[in-house]
Write an enzyme that holds these catalytic residues in place. Structure first.
Site, short mmCIF file in Angstrom:
data_model
loop_
_atom_site.label_atom_id
_atom_site.label_comp_id
_atom_site.label_asym_id
_atom_site.label_seq_id
_atom_site.Cartn_x
_atom_site.Cartn_y
_atom_site.Cartn_z
N MET A 176 12.11 38.01 66.60
CA MET A 176 12.48 39.40 66.31
C MET A 176 12.55 39.60 64.80
SD MET A 176 16.00 41.41 66.98
CE MET A 176 16.48 40.87 65.34
N ASN A 177 12.05 40.75 64.32
CA ASN A 177 12.39 41.13 62.94
C ASN A 177 12.91 42.56 62.89
OD1 ASN A 177 9.30 41.07 63.15
ND2 ASN A 177 9.40 42.02 61.15
N ASP A 178 12.32 43.46 62.15
CA ASP A 178 12.96 44.74 61.80
C ASP A 178 13.48 45.56 62.99
OD1 ASP A 178 11.38 43.83 59.74
OD2 ASP A 178 10.08 45.58 59.68
N GLN A 180 10.93 44.86 66.09
CA GLN A 180 9.70 44.09 65.94
C GLN A 180 9.85 42.79 66.72
OE1 GLN A 180 6.88 44.98 63.16
NE2 GLN A 180 7.56 46.56 64.56
N ARG A 211 2.71 51.28 54.89
CA ARG A 211 3.35 51.04 56.19
C ARG A 211 4.81 51.46 56.22
NH1 ARG A 211 2.37 46.05 53.82
NH2 ARG A 211 4.19 44.79 53.26
N ASP A 212 5.30 51.65 57.43
CA ASP A 212 6.72 51.91 57.73
C ASP A 212 7.05 53.39 57.46
OD1 ASP A 212 6.53 49.18 58.02
OD2 ASP A 212 7.52 48.76 56.11
N GLU A 249 9.03 48.24 51.42
CA GLU A 249 8.88 48.25 52.87
C GLU A 249 10.01 49.09 53.46
OE1 GLU A 249 6.64 44.28 54.19
OE2 GLU A 249 8.72 43.86 53.67
N1 DQQ Z 1 7.91 44.11 58.94
C1 DQQ Z 1 6.89 44.88 59.64
C2 DQQ Z 1 6.27 45.74 58.60
C3 DQQ Z 1 7.33 45.82 57.57
C4 DQQ Z 1 7.91 44.44 57.55
C5 DQQ Z 1 5.93 43.92 60.28
C6 DQQ Z 1 9.28 44.38 56.95
O1 DQQ Z 1 5.93 47.00 59.13
O2 DQQ Z 1 6.80 46.22 56.32
O3 DQQ Z 1 6.59 43.14 61.26
O4 DQQ Z 1 9.99 43.25 57.36
#
Ligand code: DQQ
Length: 470
Positions: free
Chosen positions: A19-21, A37, A140-141, A201
């Protein structure tokens, strides 16, 4: 995995894998939605999906089906990267970054069954290319809001040689987007009070207490830390007058996102990354934790302060308290009645005239492992010393420090959440440090207070064992 001594018990994380964001935070009706994520195929970052969980109290979560998965031939064939959720006139809509062959584009998905399943917009991507003529790092984002009857959107980027930026777009319908310029451009030459990196980001932009705030994650080839800018916003331009790091745990509180609850509270989650080797993450079968929800406020210094939400009191079980005791000079006040690895502590300490004071956690009985949280008045810093946090040589042991200067007579106020390998520390409404520790001994459960040079006075200590959220 519940037998894994490092796996948190009251922080949200997926059943397994990577897991991330945090993504797509929204309150819909009574329900809070947390997307994130997620790689369902292993504890590493690849072919990212959007995981999904729901909650009625921001604390207890229920896993929901995966919301978005890469479509092999689609613009998101290599990953559904970060984005947000909006209420488009009653239709829940996700605005996310599609990733394929290195290209980052903007896509939409909507739900017709109450945010459970998601259909991608057939004409995706809605933004296929960055604005022409700009030398950009990343595209992105998304942060999307409604303003004067139109949608506004920020996309994170960087202008090569200049600094990070948030590109501003406008749309009547979330489908047709017009680029209107940079909301703001960072300055690569400016290192104080915080360097904002070469690319931003996950920009997040919102009003708070009569001001405007932009939070973003500073990136420079790799994730660095999250920072906050506070200022005024008029005619689609943001003029910050205050900037600071958001959390001095740096990469352990990354890519945060916030949303407004129906009551008007602004709540933020961040991604707490790992501080151990890829091999250990692989062996554990999971990697990445969501932070506790934090309510955002502007503090006396005009900076963004984060306060763990009041709902976390739901987790409190056995309670201990102490009042008015002395922490001996160059010594420790042991707290034998308080042991554990899933604790909340509220500590109020009056430092002596000289020397540091603070808290020691996850100590082994013989002192071979311990983590120190110390306020040092001489240097005006709150320091987390991880050098002896673990006997495992594969884990990261660098120290963290946050600027903190107490006013004359002001006690040190620590609020600490310990959840096995996760440590979230908040001090005096103006310093936060989130980090990871991986004690190797099953008896590294002791807690003490400490003082250097001069004795310190413990005004009050309240601590609770915290229940699991599952
Ligand atoms: N994580 C996402 C991106 C973002 C980054 C990809 C930040 O969209 O820029 O997993 O941790």
């Amino acid at each position: 995995m519940s037998a894994d001594p490092h796996r948190p018990t009251y922080h949200f994380l997926p059943p397994a894998n990577w897991m991330n964001d945090p993504n797509g935070l929204i309150q819909w009706g009574d329900t809070y939605h947390l997307f994130y994520q997620y790689n369902p195929d292993g504890p590493f970052h690849a072919r990212i999906h959007w995981g999904h969980a729901t909650s009625l109290d921001l604390v207890h979560w229920q896993h929901e089906p995966i919301a978005l998965a890469p479509t092999p031939d689609g613009p998101d064939g290599d990953g559904c990267w970060s984005g947000c959720a909006v209420d488009n006139n009653g239709t829940p809509t996700l605005v996310y970054t599609a990733y394929r062959d290195g290209a980052q584009t903007t896509c939409l998905a909507t739900s017709q069954d109450g945010l459970r399943s998601w259909q991608k917009y057939p004409a995706n991507p809605v933004i296929a290319m960055p604005p022409a003529g700009l030398d950009l790092l990343g595209f992105r984002d998304h942060s999307v809001w409604r303003e004067n009857g139109l949608w506004q959107m920020l996309i994170g980027s960087g202008l090569r040689g200049q600094g990070g930026t948030a590109l501003l777009y406008r749309s009547p319908d979330l489908r047709d987007w017009q680029y209107t310029g940079s909301l703001l451009i960072g300055d690569l030459e400016q290192t104080e009070p915080v360097w904002t990196g070469t690319m931003w980001e996950c920009p997040d932009f919102f009003a708070l207490a009569g001001r405007h705030v932009m939070i973003a994650a500073a990136w420079d080839g790799l994730p660095l830390y999250s920072f906050a800018l506070v200022g005024s916003y008029e005619h689609e331009r943001f003029v910050p007058d205050t900037s600071h790091k958001l959390d001095h745990g740096d990469v352990y509180f990354y890519a945060p996102q916030s949303f407004t609850t129906r009551q008007g509270r602004r709540i933020m989650f961040g991604w707490i990354s790992e501080g151990r080797s890829a091999a250990e993450q692989h062996a554990a079968g999971w990697a990445g934790v969501m932070s506790l929800p934090r309510e955002l406020v502007l503090n006396e210094q005009g900076q963004v302060a984060m306060r763990p939400v009041e709902e976390l009191a739901l987790l409190r079980a056995a309670h201990i308290q102490r009042r008015e005791q002395t922490v001996p000079a160059d010594g420790r006040l042991q707290l034998p009645e308080l042991r554990g690895d899933a604790l909340e502590l509220l500590v109020e300490l009056q430092p002596g005239a000289h020397g540091g004071c603070g808290l020691v956690l996850r100590c082994a009985p013989d002192g071979s492992e311990e983590t120190l949280i110390t306020y040092w008045p001489e240097i005006g810093q709150l320091v987390v010393d991880r050098s002896h946090s673990s006997l495992d040589s594969e884990v990261v042991t660098s120290a963290h420090s946050a600027p903190l200067t107490l006013k004359p007579g002001e006690p040190l106020q620590l609020r600490v959440f310990l959840d096995r390998s996760v440590l979230e520390i908040f001090a005096n409404d103006r310093a936060a440090i989130t980090t990871r520790i991986y004690p190797s001994r099953p008896d590294s459960h002791h807690v003490a207070l400490l003082a250097h040079k001069n004795a310190a006075r413990l005004i009050a200590l309240d601590a609770w064992q915290l229940k699991s959220i599952w």
